[in-house]
Design a protein around this motif. Structure first.
Motif, mmCIF file in Angstrom:
data_model
loop_
_atom_site.group_PDB
_atom_site.id
_atom_site.type_symbol
_atom_site.label_atom_id
_atom_site.label_comp_id
_atom_site.label_asym_id
_atom_site.label_seq_id
_atom_site.Cartn_x
_atom_site.Cartn_y
_atom_site.Cartn_z
ATOM 1 N N UNK A 72 0.775 -1.230 0.000
ATOM 2 C CA UNK A 72 0.000 0.000 0.000
ATOM 3 C C UNK A 72 0.808 1.282 0.000
ATOM 4 N N UNK A 73 2.129 1.189 -0.055
ATOM 5 C CA UNK A 73 2.927 2.411 -0.164
ATOM 6 C C UNK A 73 3.016 2.804 -1.631
ATOM 7 N N UNK A 74 3.129 4.107 -1.891
ATOM 8 C CA UNK A 74 3.165 4.526 -3.278
ATOM 9 C C UNK A 74 3.920 5.805 -3.516
ATOM 10 N N UNK A 75 4.218 6.030 -4.790
ATOM 11 C CA UNK A 75 4.832 7.263 -5.254
ATOM 12 C C UNK A 75 3.964 7.807 -6.375
ATOM 13 N N UNK A 76 3.577 9.064 -6.245
ATOM 14 C CA UNK A 76 2.732 9.726 -7.225
ATOM 15 C C UNK A 76 3.549 10.802 -7.926
ATOM 16 N N UNK A 77 3.639 10.722 -9.254
ATOM 17 C CA UNK A 77 4.301 11.755 -10.055
ATOM 18 C C UNK A 77 3.233 12.538 -10.795
ATOM 19 N N UNK A 78 3.313 13.872 -10.718
ATOM 20 C CA UNK A 78 2.299 14.724 -11.334
ATOM 21 C C UNK A 78 2.976 15.609 -12.382
ATOM 22 N N UNK A 79 2.395 15.605 -13.584
ATOM 23 C CA UNK A 79 2.896 16.405 -14.695
ATOM 24 C C UNK A 79 1.762 17.309 -15.168
ATOM 25 N N UNK A 80 2.099 18.577 -15.354
ATOM 26 C CA UNK A 80 1.114 19.560 -15.796
ATOM 27 C C UNK A 80 1.763 20.455 -16.836
ATOM 28 N N UNK A 81 0.939 21.095 -17.667
ATOM 29 C CA UNK A 81 1.471 21.988 -18.699
ATOM 30 C C UNK A 81 2.042 23.271 -18.129
ATOM 31 N N UNK A 82 1.569 23.719 -16.960
ATOM 32 C CA UNK A 82 1.978 25.026 -16.454
ATOM 33 C C UNK A 82 2.889 24.976 -15.235
ATOM 34 N N UNK A 83 3.351 23.781 -14.846
ATOM 35 C CA UNK A 83 4.228 23.649 -13.671
ATOM 36 C C UNK A 83 5.273 22.579 -13.922
ATOM 37 N N UNK A 84 6.409 22.709 -13.207
ATOM 38 C CA UNK A 84 7.402 21.640 -13.240
ATOM 39 C C UNK A 84 6.818 20.396 -12.578
ATOM 40 N N UNK A 85 7.337 19.259 -12.950
ATOM 41 C CA UNK A 85 6.885 18.000 -12.358
ATOM 42 C C UNK A 85 7.216 17.946 -10.878
ATOM 43 N N UNK A 86 6.412 17.179 -10.155
ATOM 44 C CA UNK A 86 6.641 16.973 -8.729
ATOM 45 C C UNK A 86 6.209 15.553 -8.387
ATOM 46 N N UNK A 87 6.855 14.980 -7.385
ATOM 47 C CA UNK A 87 6.496 13.636 -6.926
ATOM 48 C C UNK A 87 6.132 13.683 -5.454
ATOM 49 N N UNK A 88 5.278 12.754 -5.055
ATOM 50 C CA UNK A 88 4.827 12.641 -3.672
ATOM 51 C C UNK A 88 4.971 11.188 -3.229
ATOM 52 N N UNK A 89 5.470 10.976 -2.030
ATOM 53 C CA UNK A 89 5.461 9.649 -1.417
ATOM 54 C C UNK A 89 4.285 9.589 -0.469
ATOM 55 N N UNK A 90 3.732 8.396 -0.293
ATOM 56 C CA UNK A 90 2.615 8.256 0.619
ATOM 57 C C UNK A 90 2.137 6.827 0.695
ATOM 58 N N UNK A 91 0.886 6.676 1.071
ATOM 59 C CA UNK A 91 0.312 5.340 1.224
ATOM 60 C C UNK A 91 -1.155 5.358 0.832
ATOM 61 N N UNK A 92 -1.676 4.178 0.536
ATOM 62 C CA UNK A 92 -3.085 4.035 0.189
ATOM 63 C C UNK A 92 -3.896 3.738 1.432
ATOM 64 N N UNK A 93 -5.110 4.213 1.435
ATOM 65 C CA UNK A 93 -6.044 3.857 2.498
ATOM 66 C C UNK A 93 -7.422 3.705 1.883
ATOM 67 N N UNK A 94 -8.282 3.044 2.618
ATOM 68 C CA UNK A 94 -9.654 2.912 2.162
ATOM 69 C C UNK A 94 -10.370 4.237 2.391
ATOM 70 N N UNK A 95 -11.308 4.582 1.511
ATOM 71 C CA UNK A 95 -12.047 5.829 1.723
ATOM 72 C C UNK A 95 -12.893 5.728 2.997
ATOM 73 N N UNK A 96 -13.089 6.870 3.631
ATOM 74 C CA UNK A 96 -13.908 6.898 4.852
ATOM 75 C C UNK A 96 -15.357 6.628 4.490
ATOM 76 N N UNK A 97 -16.006 5.873 5.315
ATOM 77 C CA UNK A 97 -17.421 5.536 5.098
ATOM 78 C C UNK A 97 -18.276 6.734 5.502
ATOM 79 N N UNK A 98 -19.275 7.060 4.674
ATOM 80 C CA UNK A 98 -20.228 8.110 5.025
ATOM 81 C C UNK A 98 -21.171 7.602 6.089
ATOM 82 N N UNK A 99 -21.482 8.457 7.058
ATOM 83 C CA UNK A 99 -22.380 8.058 8.152
ATOM 84 C C UNK A 99 -23.813 8.504 7.868
ATOM 85 N N UNK A 100 -24.152 8.714 6.622
ATOM 86 C CA UNK A 100 -25.524 9.156 6.322
ATOM 87 C C UNK A 100 -26.440 8.023 6.002
#
Length: 176
Positions: A148-176
């Protein structure tokens, strides 16, 4: 002796926090296959770390090394089958700047995007996401390990590239 005990307790709590951040292999596989997860960013690594380091070194308590800690910031990318919600900071050179502070960083919702998953031979996934309804269409590559660990690389036309380290988690359940 009490100092050693306190340091040991702090080290154990840090290890326990890091261990709880990851998901097990079955959960990771399920949420990636279901296309329903949240990538939580813990570190940002700008492409041009020299410029960033020069700025950060002038600040009190500035860090070095081109790795910016994002703990406590709740920065994430929520992926579901029909939407993509991105809330990430940006550090680096932007080629065009918006006068609206809400547009700084990567903060957007997308309903129209492409999503391609490729399972790696030695475990894990490579995921390509490209937005089609966001200004300066953003392309993201997410490399996920089985734990569940990951690296996210983001590329855009108007910014230099950037990478993020992090981890995956399950989305929070709505209490509605």
């Amino acid at each position: 002796m009490k100092l050693i005990q306190k340091l040991g307790l702090i080290a154990l709590s840090v290890l326990a926090f890091n261990a709880s951040a990851q998901t097990d292999k079955a959960t990771t596989s399920r949420i990636v296959d279901d296309k329903n997860y949240v990538f939580v960013a813990t570190n940002a690594m700008p492409l041009n770390s020299t410029d960033i380091n020069n700025i950060l070194n002038k600040m009190p308590g500035g860090n070095n090394g081109g790795n910016i800690s994002l703990t406590g910031g709740n920065y994430d990318v929520a992926v579901s089958s029909d939407s993509l919600v991105v809330y990430l900071p940006y550090y680096g050179r932007a080629y065009s700047v918006s006068m609206n502070n809400d547009d700084n960083g990567y903060r957007f919702k997308s309903k129209k995007f492409t999503y391609e998953t490729k399972k790696r031979k030695k475990g894990g996934w490579d995921i390509q996401i490209s937005t089609q309804d966001v200004r300066n269409n953003v392309r993201m590559t997410l490399n996920i390990s089985e734990n569940g660990y990951g690296t996210l690389s983001v590329i855009s036309n108007d910014k230099q590239s950037i990478s993020y380290n992090g981890y995956l988690s399950e989305p929070k359940k709505d209490k509605s």
